[in-house]
Write a protein that holds these residues in place. Sequence first.
Motif, short mmCIF file in Angstrom:
data_model
loop_
_atom_site.label_atom_id
_atom_site.label_comp_id
_atom_site.label_asym_id
_atom_site.label_seq_id
_atom_site.Cartn_x
_atom_site.Cartn_y
_atom_site.Cartn_z
N LYS A 1 -89.53 64.12 65.43
CA LYS A 1 -89.10 63.13 66.17
C LYS A 1 -87.57 62.79 65.83
CE LYS A 1 -93.63 60.71 67.25
NZ LYS A 1 -94.35 59.52 66.74
N GLU B 1 -84.44 62.56 68.19
CA GLU B 1 -83.76 61.22 68.20
C GLU B 1 -82.19 61.35 68.01
OE1 GLU B 1 -83.35 57.54 69.50
OE2 GLU B 1 -85.14 58.44 69.45
N ARG C 1 -80.41 62.57 70.88
CA ARG C 1 -80.54 61.41 71.86
C ARG C 1 -79.46 60.53 71.71
NH1 ARG C 1 -85.48 60.52 71.78
NH2 ARG C 1 -86.14 62.06 73.53
N GLN C 2 -79.29 60.08 70.57
CA GLN C 2 -78.14 59.05 69.98
C GLN C 2 -76.75 59.34 70.46
OE1 GLN C 2 -78.72 58.42 65.87
NE2 GLN C 2 -80.54 57.41 66.19
#
Length: 634
Positions: free
Chosen positions: A249, A253, A256-257
């Motif tokens: 995850k 992430e 995605r940040q």
Amino acid sequence: MGKSKTSDGVSSGLEGTARFQSCVQDQFDNLEKHTQWGIDVLEKYIKFVKERTEIELSYAKQLRNLSKKYQPKKNSKEEEEYRYTSTRAFLATLNEMNDYAGQHEVISENMTSLITGELTRYVQELKQERKSHFHDGRKAQQHIETCWKQLEASKRRFERDCKEADRAQQYFEKMDADINVTKADVEKARQQAQLRHQMAEDSKAEYSSTLQKFNSEQHDHYYTHIPNIFQKIQEMEERRIVRIGESMKTFAEVDRQVIPIIGKCLDEITKAAESIDHKNDSQLVIEAFKSGFEPPGDIDFEDFTQPMKRTISESSLSNSRGDGKSEPKFGGKSKGKLWPFIKKNKLMSLLTSPHQPPPPPPASASPSAVPNGPQSPKQQKEPLSHRFNEFMTSKPKIHCFRSLKRGGAGPEDFSNLPPEQRRKKLQQKVDELNKDIQKEMDQRDALTKMKDVYIKNPQMGDAASVDHRLAELGQNIEKLRIEVQKFEGWLAEVEGRLPPRTEQARRQSGLYEAQNTSAVNSCAQDRESSPDGSYTEEQSQETEMKVPATDFDDEFDDEEPLPTIGTCKALYTFEGQNEGTISVAEGEMLYVIEEDKGDGWTRIRRNEDEEGYVPTSYVEVYLDKNAKGAMTYI
């Protein structure tokens, strides 16, 4: 019979215990292999993330190098190109790509700290925990095996003592029944039988106690210790599975940040692309290259029906020395600068150089053939007599001779440029000189302050040590100011604020700038014909001078031919039917003496007496990199 059944029951119980212990040991082996596999999976994932971070760093480095590679060089011509909106948008794209690369570096850093580093520490802890659990399991197994061995020993001792008691009892009964045996021997046998029976009873009590203890230990082992160890191993394995899921995850992430920032970079690139203004760029090109010349007037009609002096032609050119007659000037309005100081055998090539677009290559062009080069605008071919008259009536200019040299510098006052371009160059020179003056003045002010400090505080330095440098700076400033005045005078002349300089003033400045009355439409042709493609500023009011042909020929008898700057191979056969061209055969090797100036023609030489122009698209050029002014074709 009862004793036999009891013994069989105990034996079958012990056999079942042994089988169960073996089964538990097998389970421990299976769990040990599985947990080791789980650690291997975790380490494999760590290795995967490490390689991903290396890829991100490598990609970021390549993006930064790419952006740096295409950044404009300082103090280079490329900086001038970035005044256009399209090139500014490209520069903005390069800067955004640099920021884009930074986000990939952020991805690498975050993955290293949040995933690789954390998982590496967790794997070490997991290995220690796993080692501890299996150590406890092996210890419990060893303890139950020790109890099992004690029980087996107690059982065998009890069995042996029972057998010994039975044999002693049988011996006693045998001795007691025998009448020939003495009473003492019978008593001895009886005592021995009692002793063996007592030993059997003691062994039985010991075996019973050991069995009860073993059963208790076995119960604790299989119902408490082993389940607890298995539970801890299970919890450890579940934590490992949860941890690898959380890392996955985090892996997503981290990407995605940075997506919003990457999106902003892409938005800025789109914004830069939308800011491109083609109208503005076109206007900048117009402002940069407009010449300031007035359009030419109409050409007068030549009436050949009236008696007039015969104009010079190609056939009379070779006899001009013997005739020694000056030719009449052409009475039309179109007058322009041609190129004196050219060798006589090159004059015909100049006068007959093609002024039309070169023909395209044959339709069956090979893939290696050079595509059609840029074509010069279509122009009407002037009569030979017209061009020669213009040549004979033009005044020579000293800087024209310099411009014939490849790579030679132009005149100091930029008089070889069109008016508008000359004005821009002069203004740029004035600005540069003013900047230099400001720098020198700043240095002088700094040294003056330093001198004042030295005067007030002699211990800090000698005030006289800066006098020499101050004097040098004063001289430099004075020289620069004189230069500024000189260029401002030329600038004022171009802008019409001062009257043009006289011939005497021009000669005193070291520049012999002769002027002729030439139509502006011939300027483009002159630029194509000239070796360096430069213009010469013309003025409308000027006296004309006739040059005798004999003097003209004497000027150029000793002129060296143009040097070769490379070789070329004819890709197709070309029939040079126009004036100034030369015929070539397919596959023929020739010498290149002048590159394509943008009009689609290349000047070549076969031998000392044969040279002319051929279409650039008909030859494959191999320029000598060491030749002066040579340019590499890519």
